[in-house]
Design a protein around this motif. Structure first.
Motif, PDB file in Angstrom:
ATOM      1  N   GLU A  91      57.221   1.834  36.662  1.00  0.00           N
ATOM      2  CA  GLU A  91      56.493   3.090  36.836  1.00  0.00           C
ATOM      3  C   GLU A  91      56.465   3.884  35.536  1.00  0.00           C
ATOM      4  O   GLU A  91      55.437   4.453  35.161  1.00  0.00           O
ATOM      5  CB  GLU A  91      57.148   3.902  37.952  1.00  0.00           C
ATOM      6  N   ARG A  92      57.601   3.950  34.857  1.00  0.00           N
ATOM      7  CA  ARG A  92      57.651   4.661  33.574  1.00  0.00           C
ATOM      8  C   ARG A  92      56.736   3.992  32.556  1.00  0.00           C
ATOM      9  O   ARG A  92      56.070   4.652  31.754  1.00  0.00           O
ATOM     10  CB  ARG A  92      59.100   4.707  33.048  1.00  0.00           C
ATOM     11  N   TYR A  93      56.716   2.650  32.584  1.00  0.00           N
ATOM     12  CA  TYR A  93      55.898   1.922  31.623  1.00  0.00           C
ATOM     13  C   TYR A  93      54.410   2.142  31.883  1.00  0.00           C
ATOM     14  O   TYR A  93      53.620   2.220  30.951  1.00  0.00           O
ATOM     15  CB  TYR A  93      56.231   0.432  31.679  1.00  0.00           C
ATOM     16  N   ARG A  94      54.026   2.241  33.159  1.00  0.00           N
ATOM     17  CA  ARG A  94      52.627   2.549  33.474  1.00  0.00           C
ATOM     18  C   ARG A  94      52.241   3.918  32.924  1.00  0.00           C
ATOM     19  O   ARG A  94      51.139   4.099  32.395  1.00  0.00           O
ATOM     20  CB  ARG A  94      52.403   2.479  34.987  1.00  0.00           C
ATOM     21  N   ASP A  95      53.147   4.887  33.036  1.00  0.00           N
ATOM     22  CA  ASP A  95      52.885   6.218  32.471  1.00  0.00           C
ATOM     23  C   ASP A  95      52.722   6.121  30.957  1.00  0.00           C
ATOM     24  O   ASP A  95      51.833   6.745  30.368  1.00  0.00           O
ATOM     25  CB  ASP A  95      54.030   7.179  32.804  1.00  0.00           C
ATOM     26  N   TYR A  96      53.589   5.328  30.330  1.00  0.00           N
ATOM     27  CA  TYR A  96      53.508   5.148  28.876  1.00  0.00           C
ATOM     28  C   TYR A  96      52.178   4.521  28.466  1.00  0.00           C
ATOM     29  O   TYR A  96      51.532   4.970  27.516  1.00  0.00           O
ATOM     30  CB  TYR A  96      54.665   4.264  28.403  1.00  0.00           C
ATOM     31  N   THR A 214      61.405   1.972  19.266  1.00  0.00           N
ATOM     32  CA  THR A 214      60.928   3.336  19.504  1.00  0.00           C
ATOM     33  C   THR A 214      59.450   3.471  19.177  1.00  0.00           C
ATOM     34  O   THR A 214      58.968   2.918  18.189  1.00  0.00           O
ATOM     35  CB  THR A 214      61.724   4.333  18.627  1.00  0.00           C
ATOM     36  N   MET A 215      58.728   4.222  20.022  1.00  0.00           N
ATOM     37  CA  MET A 215      57.325   4.517  19.779  1.00  0.00           C
ATOM     38  C   MET A 215      57.061   5.995  20.046  1.00  0.00           C
ATOM     39  O   MET A 215      57.506   6.540  21.055  1.00  0.00           O
ATOM     40  CB  MET A 215      56.427   3.672  20.679  1.00  0.00           C
ATOM     41  N   PHE A 216      56.328   6.643  19.125  1.00  0.00           N
ATOM     42  CA  PHE A 216      55.892   8.022  19.307  1.00  0.00           C
ATOM     43  C   PHE A 216      54.383   8.035  19.505  1.00  0.00           C
ATOM     44  O   PHE A 216      53.648   7.389  18.749  1.00  0.00           O
ATOM     45  CB  PHE A 216      56.247   8.874  18.082  1.00  0.00           C
ATOM     46  N   LEU A 217      53.940   8.756  20.525  1.00  0.00           N
ATOM     47  CA  LEU A 217      52.516   8.863  20.828  1.00  0.00           C
ATOM     48  C   LEU A 217      52.096  10.330  20.702  1.00  0.00           C
ATOM     49  O   LEU A 217      52.642  11.196  21.391  1.00  0.00           O
ATOM     50  CB  LEU A 217      52.233   8.381  22.254  1.00  0.00           C
ATOM     51  N   GLY A 234      63.494   0.882  29.685  1.00  0.00           N
ATOM     52  CA  GLY A 234      62.759   1.770  28.791  1.00  0.00           C
ATOM     53  C   GLY A 234      62.754   3.175  29.344  1.00  0.00           C
ATOM     54  O   GLY A 234      62.869   3.386  30.555  1.00  0.00           O
ATOM     55  N   GLU A 235      62.635   4.149  28.470  1.00  0.00           N
ATOM     56  CA  GLU A 235      62.658   5.549  28.882  1.00  0.00           C
ATOM     57  C   GLU A 235      61.535   6.302  28.191  1.00  0.00           C
ATOM     58  O   GLU A 235      61.342   6.183  26.976  1.00  0.00           O
ATOM     59  CB  GLU A 235      64.008   6.181  28.530  1.00  0.00           C
ATOM     60  N   LEU A 236      60.798   7.083  28.963  1.00  0.00           N
ATOM     61  CA  LEU A 236      59.752   7.944  28.429  1.00  0.00           C
ATOM     62  C   LEU A 236      60.367   9.305  28.162  1.00  0.00           C
ATOM     63  O   LEU A 236      60.811   9.989  29.089  1.00  0.00           O
ATOM     64  CB  LEU A 236      58.593   8.054  29.419  1.00  0.00           C
ATOM     65  N   VAL A 237      60.406   9.712  26.906  1.00  0.00           N
ATOM     66  CA  VAL A 237      61.025  10.977  26.508  1.00  0.00           C
ATOM     67  C   VAL A 237      59.921  12.001  26.255  1.00  0.00           C
ATOM     68  O   VAL A 237      59.088  11.808  25.371  1.00  0.00           O
ATOM     69  CB  VAL A 237      61.876  10.804  25.227  1.00  0.00           C
ATOM     70  N   GLN A 238      59.904  13.071  27.030  1.00  0.00           N
ATOM     71  CA  GLN A 238      58.835  14.055  26.938  1.00  0.00           C
ATOM     72  C   GLN A 238      59.304  15.449  26.537  1.00  0.00           C
ATOM     73  O   GLN A 238      58.500  16.274  26.110  1.00  0.00           O
ATOM     74  CB  GLN A 238      58.092  14.132  28.283  1.00  0.00           C
TER      75      GLN A 238
END
Length: 280
Positions: A91-96, A214-217, A234-238
């Motif tokens: 789910e987190r990866y889909r958001d990413y 690490t990836m920054f968008l 994986g973790e989405l950091v917002q």
């Protein structure tokens, strides 16, 4: 009261913990994968994938292992946690992925593999197969990754910067011709105006992003999120403060990396080391 610290040395990530427990129990019993497979009636390759974290297997397998080792429902409980963690990761990866498609700039650090946007189909296939995919599912995922790479093609493309650990370039594909193709693809992409490829030499030693892909968008409105990944999750950091701390670490790593021109020369030297295929 002081905070409690983990003392087992085992992973706190559910999927990896499940793999570790299954592996440790077999070692304590002193049986091989082949012996275990024979006694349980399961394919040893399936058991091996569970032990190295490539797959969590089925609940029936977890129950069979609990029965064999006399561990009650411990392994089944760990399997349930691993499955839940896997679903949350998806789910987190889909958001990413949704955020990636709308980004105006992307900054990446790759610790172990070439980023998906720069992978050739052959590289993607071998990488995904190593992760346990096979058959039709493997074909579908390679096709999806190939389509995803189209994000860097066309006119209105994001600015993409990747810093590749030297380890990435020292980990070849099994087929030398396919590995040459991947290295040549990196060189070709690095000549594009909006693609910047840098290499981080092994000689720099430990650094601020060691073992952290690490990836920054950055979106058109200037907001930035980060995606931090290990081999198991994986973790989405917002949150802005957390993203800023990661960006400062990224800046330190970028300062240690070779320049784009030096990096191209480094990749060319690696390419020269790849053996040519023998004539037919």
């Amino acid at each position: 009261m002081p905070s409690r610290r983990a003392v087992t040395g085992l992973s706190q990530e559910p999927r990896q913990r499940y793999a570790e427990e299954v592996r440790l129990l077999r070692a304590e019993r002193g049986v091989s994968l082949r012996q275990l497979g024979t006694e349980l009636g399961w394919d040893p390759s399936t058991l091996g994938k569970v032990e190295n974290g490539q797959s969590v297997g089925s609940p029936e397998l977890a129950q069979a292992l609990d029965t064999y080792y006399g561990t009650g429902k411990m392994l089944l409980a760990l399997w349930e946690l691993a499955i839940a963690d896997t679903q949350q990761y998806k789910e987190r990866y889909r958001d990413y992925m949704s955020l990636e498609s709308g980004s105006v700039s992307m900054w990446h650090y790759g610790v172990g593999t070439v980023h998906g946007l720069l992978q050739t189909p052959a590289y993607a296939r071998e990488l995904l197969a190593a992760g346990g995919l096979e058959g039709e599912e493997l074909d579908q995922q390679v096709e999806l990754r190939t389509q995803r790479a189209e994000l860097l093609n066309g006119e209105d493309v994001p600015t993409f910067r990747t810093i590749l650990s030297e380890t990435v370039l020292r980990t070849p594909l099994k087929n030398p011709a396919e590995w040459r193709e991947q290295l040549e693809h990196l060189l070709t992409m690095s000549e594009r105006l909006k693609v910047i490829i840098q290499v981080l030499p092994q000689s720099v030693g430990l650094h601020a992003l060691t073992n952290t892909d690490t990836m920054f968008l950055r979106a058109a409105d200037g907001s930035t999120v980060a995606w931090v990944e290990t081999g198991y999750s994986g973790e989405l950091v917002q949150e802005a403060p957390a993203v800023e701390r990661l960006q400062l670490r990224y800046d330190r790593v970028r300062d240690l990396a070779l320049s784009p021109d030096e990096s191209r020369e480094f990749i060319r030297r690696i390419l020269e080391e790849v053996p040519c295929e023998p004539p037919n």
